[in-house]
Design an enzyme around this catalytic site. Sequence first.
Site, PDB file in Angstrom:
ATOM      1  CD  GLU A  35      -9.858  10.844   2.778  1.00 42.94           C
ATOM      2  OE1 GLU A  35      -9.888  12.087   2.892  1.00 42.94           O
ATOM      3  OE2 GLU A  35      -8.899  10.235   2.312  1.00 42.94           O
ATOM      4  CG  HIS A  85      -0.351   6.053   7.662  1.00 42.69           C
ATOM      5  ND1 HIS A  85       0.164   7.219   8.163  1.00 42.69           N
ATOM      6  CD2 HIS A  85      -0.824   6.344   6.438  1.00 42.69           C
ATOM      7  CE1 HIS A  85       0.019   8.178   7.266  1.00 42.69           C
ATOM      8  NE2 HIS A  85      -0.578   7.682   6.211  1.00 42.69           N
TER       9      HIS A  85
END
Lengths: 404, 370
Positions: free
Chosen positions: A140, A209
Amino acid sequence: MSAIIRGAGAATALSTFNPVDSKKLAAPSRTNLPARSKRYIVAGSDASKSFGSGLRVRHSQKLIANAVATKADTSVTTGTGHELLLYEALQEGLEEEMDRDPHVCVMGEDVGHYGGSYKVTKGLADKFGDLRVLDTPICENAFTGMGIGAAMTGLRPVIEGMNMGFLLLAFNQISNNCGMLHYTSGGQFTIPVVIRGPGGVGRQLGAEHSQRLESYFQSIPGIQMVACSTPYNAKGLMKAAIRSENPVILFEHVLLYNLKEKIPDEEYICNLEEAEMVRPGEHITILTYSRMRYHVMQAAKTLVNKGYDPEVIDIRSLKPFDLYTIGNSVKKTHRVLIVEECMRTGGIGASLTAAINENFHDYLDAPVMCLSSQDVPTPYAGTLEEWTVVQPAQIVTAVEQLCQ
Amino acid sequence: MALLRLSSRCTGISRPLSAAFSRFISTDTTPITIETSLPFTAHLCDPPSRSVESSSQELLTFFRTMALMRRMEIAADSLYKAKLIRGFCHLYDGQEAVAIGMEAAITKKDAIITAYRDHCIFLGRGGSLHEVFSELMGREDGCSKGKGGSMHFYKKESSFYGGHGIVGAQVPLGCGIAFAQKYTKDEAVTFALYGDGAANQGQLFEALNISALWDLPAILVCENNHYGMGTAEWRAAKSPSYYKRGDYVPGLKVDGMDAFAVKQACKFAKEHALKNGPIILEMDTYRYHGHSMSDPGSTYRTRDEISGVRQERDPIERIKKLVLSHDLATEKELKDMEKEIRKEVDDAIAKAKVNITVILLLAYSTFTNG
């Protein structure tokens, strides 16, 4: 471009900024609002200051500006629209923009051949090829940085975080480079990226998450944040975000991808800085965004049966807040309830509470109440998870309390 | 033509000065071949030849520009001590050969991105002394309008992408620029510069992986001055052979104090990147100053080491010797050149001082772009 009011050279004073021209027709000017909140001064690249939203500068001639906050029902009721799911609406918006502008490209994990983990980019790789829909390795920090670097040269990448939480790894790139490069270069570079991805609490996805990053990113100077909640505004916000010269973070929600709605066939864009009036009312203003909008509407049904008339506003623009719409509502109802999925501490609701208190204190008959998620990592167990997030029953109770 | 080339290189020079100077700089472009001081060490590729094509004009331009860079950095040192420059100030003196050699091998369409030691690279990309000193002193005329400071010099029209404060973060940006160049089929390359300290950043390897995967025209240049602030390279890196750290990516180790070696390597790298994707260049260089103005630079290295490098490997001295040995100018002419440069820098500082400091109103402008 001529539709924008241009400041007379560099010596113009700071002034409030009016994002949508249609407001000037429908509502009085903003001068009656206390202008103590910070506004963005939109500076043209030729150093003249213009007042307007990003997308108005380039597309005022072509747009059908449907997304006016005062319109109660923004979805199509006549037979001229087409029905689709929210993720399809996002995909439609993305595809239309990629067709329109060859500089738009998509990068992210599994966005290409796999079609996107939430199918938002499904079919795009086949249509546009591997150079425009880029499957990145799992890094990322690097691919967000690369997207920003590419944007410095004029490309318009749409960077997807498979889950918003993963973008924490790219926080440095988002904060220092994405947010600040326009400023530190003295205006030489713009960073027209869109950073998007699903966040929020899902169905027992676990703590890592289920994060809500809007609270972490909100302080970054230089970025804009929007949250979509319906297929209509998802497509509209996606298109607007891509066209904007500013970096925009588009927050989607894991549980909202399968919402179905009928949206117009003709092209439309939603204003990035505008809030959406979901249900006009008289007794109390309920401010919400993303998934909580649905919890609020569910609570609203109960409240209406009990005789209350709540005004529900989906704030949509998380940074900057649309204090114009919010302010008008507060002046009407004098009571505010904020319902959000962010954590209690340092969330969007916290900032919004401060902003409302600062600007509309005189109009409030009761303290601003904010319902947020508990300050805990989201548990795995279903019942526990439910407890950490605001539920409709709590909203009903809060409204009853405020309206006493 | 040669004169045009000259003035396009030295935009920092005021017009009368460049006209006067043209008497010094020979318009002679007949090739002179120069041998690099050391052979190149290669990893997964064939090293380029040690013989570099140059000309008397280029030699004199190298000398002039490097002397200008050196003087500019030393002047910045004095300004910092006089508290006219605040915050962070990272000086490049000793490393000028890298900036100059790189510029000689590429065009303004090729992009350069570097970290915070960016004053000389900005100058090499066509920035003016006025813009440099104005920015350092926070004035409106600065290249970033006084809002960036020492670590944020940019020049969009010359494809100079800065100027970054966070160690290593510029490398993914640089690979992104290379991606954009490939996307728009520019036939240009990007040089992403970083230091030996930044070479241990994970995002570097992430970006390198993507660049190799997607065949991007990215050239990663490690300016190895052997110290990551106060930490020597052998204390920070298990493998200080930075040109090999790309593993599957070819690399070249270059004597970074020899402007011609740098030029040759960059030329080679550009050809390679356009055909075969990324390549790493390790420039073996040295900085005389400490890491920044807050660092004396003598707590982690001996003064003997610093003066030793200055005596043996100084890039400007090397060029000076070449100029004298090829009879392109006399000692006196070179000394006069240096005096002129000194005056030019002093004038630029005086002019920048007169500039107003950025007023608060402008703090919020250029914040969003419509």
